[in-house]
Design an enzyme around this catalytic site. Structure first.
Site, PDB file in Angstrom:
ATOM      1  N   GLU A 135      53.703  29.020 -11.523  1.00 35.83           N
ATOM      2  CA  GLU A 135      53.462  30.408 -12.282  1.00 35.83           C
ATOM      3  C   GLU A 135      51.977  30.866 -12.207  1.00 35.83           C
ATOM      4  O   GLU A 135      51.196  30.342 -11.784  1.00 35.83           O
ATOM      5  CB  GLU A 135      53.654  29.783 -14.263  1.00 35.83           C
ATOM      6  CG  GLU A 135      54.926  29.382 -14.447  1.00 35.83           C
ATOM      7  CD  GLU A 135      54.930  28.938 -15.837  1.00 35.83           C
ATOM      8  OE1 GLU A 135      56.127  29.078 -16.465  1.00 35.83           O
ATOM      9  OE2 GLU A 135      53.852  28.746 -16.443  1.00 35.83           O
TER      10      GLU A 135
ATOM     11  N   CYS B  20      45.890  30.089 -21.914  1.00 37.31           N
ATOM     12  CA  CYS B  20      45.156  29.002 -21.566  1.00 37.31           C
ATOM     13  C   CYS B  20      45.817  27.804 -21.905  1.00 37.31           C
ATOM     14  O   CYS B  20      45.829  27.470 -23.009  1.00 37.31           O
ATOM     15  CB  CYS B  20      43.635  29.020 -21.645  1.00 37.31           C
ATOM     16  SG  CYS B  20      42.540  27.681 -21.156  1.00 37.31           S
TER      17      CYS B  20
END
EC number: 2.1.1.192
Length: 406
Positions: free
Chosen positions: A121, A380
């Protein structure tokens, strides 16, 4: 042309062709481009010029077809098209968050015939005056950080330099971020400057310093002023603390450095970031103090995820300040981003603000990172390739957690 998608947390299949069976030149360095030309009989006396032409078209102009290379002879263009391609990784899924963050699930070509292709990703985080692309360096991760979703996916392999650079090419393709291309428009995209991808952070899947050779080679390609031209002050490598490679990175490559710290005591960091058992905090901090590329103008970023009742006390903040003595540093406080199955919770905002204030009053910049892309698992600590798919129940749980965290 890129047709901008309406902001939605719903995944959609991207209209991209299947992977080419011809080897791609996109993402290669000058030496490998020269070898590719030699393999099809380009005379040695011509190769440097031809490499420069390929470099210009691939990295500055974003060519996806050899036919676009109008200053290359038709004969050579035909030869190139017969033996090579300019294919990027296949975009399996493209998602756009409500805040404009974009995430691409990319399928890499199989390394050997019959092998199952792997997926990684990449995430694009737009702001008014910049656009940051978060790239992956490994398929999966071996570190098993307790609060990180990627750590629940086993390590498969390191990415090649070309596969890292190709993530940048995919993003620029989709955003129209090349001279003469029609730029993408949409919520959250930069409105200032002439580029949409201005910064690169190695904060995606994997530990970059465990893929050192690939990362170092990729940075040199990205920073080359005749192509992508992303200066090394705009490229940040984030590590969980592979101490022996930190000095080497600064000496040989010289990008900005970020440290995934997250705790100020070895006993806690051993749990949160298990590599600490091998390279404890004292060794990590010494590597930071001697990092060749660090200065007051090029401060090291220390990332610190805020976990409720775990590492967020005023005592932790004061210990962090003491730990950073002698290091040109800034602290990035990261509200914990939820993912299905985690046992951790995000600190409340009052606690985060108190923590930030203690650090700031000690003279360190301590911005609180605004969570981006939570609704599409792009924030994150949330990346995990869709080869390990979430169940419908897990996705509902994620959306509930993301909503509760707002």
């Amino acid at each position: 042309m890129y047709a901008p998608m309406m902001p939605s947390p719903t995944a959609v299949a991207a209209p991209v062709a299947a992977l080419s069976i011809l080897p791609s030149l996109a993402g290669l360095d000058r030496e490998k481009l020269g070898l590719a030309l030699a393999a099809i009989g380009v005379p040695e006396r011509e190769r440097k010029m031809r490499v420069n032409q390929l470099w210009h078209w691939i990295y500055l102009r974003g060519a996806t077809d050899f036919a676009e290379m109008t200053n290359v002879s038709k004969t050579l263009r035909t030869q190139l098209a017969e033996h090579y391609s300019l294919a990027r990784p296949e975009i399996v899924v493209e998602q756009v968050s409500q805040d404009g963050t974009r995430k691409w699930l990319l399928r890499l070509p199989a390394e050997t015939p019959g092998e199952r292709p792997h997926e990684v990703e990449a995430v694009y985080i737009p702001e008014r005056d910049r656009g940051t692309l978060c790239v992956s360096s490994q398929v999966g991760c071996t570190l098993n950080c307790a609060f990180c979703h990627t750590g629940t996916q086993r390590l498969v392999r390191n990415l090649t330099a070309a596969e890292i650079v190709a993530q940048v090419l995919v993003a620029r393709d989709r955003l129209g971020d090349y001279p003469g291309r029609e730029r993408a428009v949409g919520p959250g995209l930069p409105t200032e400057g002439d580029r949409l991808v201005t910064n690169i952070v190695f904060m995606g899947m994997g530990e970059p310093l465990y893929a050192y050779d690939s990362v170092a080679e990729a940075i040199e390609i990205l920073a080359d002023g005749d192509g992508l031209g992303l200066g090394k002050r705009r490229i940040t490598v984030s590590t969980s603390g592979v101490v022996p490679e930190i000095e080497k990175l600064g000496r040989e490559v010289g990008p900005m450095l970020a440290i995934s710290l997250h705790a100020v005591r070895d006993d806690l960091r051993d749990v949160l970031v298990p590599i600490n058992k091998k390279y404890p905090i004292a060794e990590l901090m010494e590597a930071c103090r001697t990092y060749p590329a660090a200065s007051n103008a090029k401060r090291i970023t220390f990332e610190y995820v805020m976990l409720k009742g775990v590492n967020d006390s005023p005592a932790d903040a004061r210990a962090l300040v003491k730990l950073l003595e002698g290091v040109p540093a800034k602290i990035n406080l990261i509200p914990f981003n939820p993912w299905p199955g985690t046992k951790y919770e995000c600190s409340d905002w009052e606690t985060i603000e108190k923590f930030s204030d203690i650090v700031f009053r000690a003279g360190y910049a301590s911005p609180v990172r605004t969570p981006r892309g939570r609704d599409i698992l792009a924030a994150c600590g949330q990346l995990k390739s869709e080869t390990e798919k979430l169940s419908a129940r897990e996705r509902l749980a994620l959306r509930a957690m993301a909503a509760a965290a707002e």
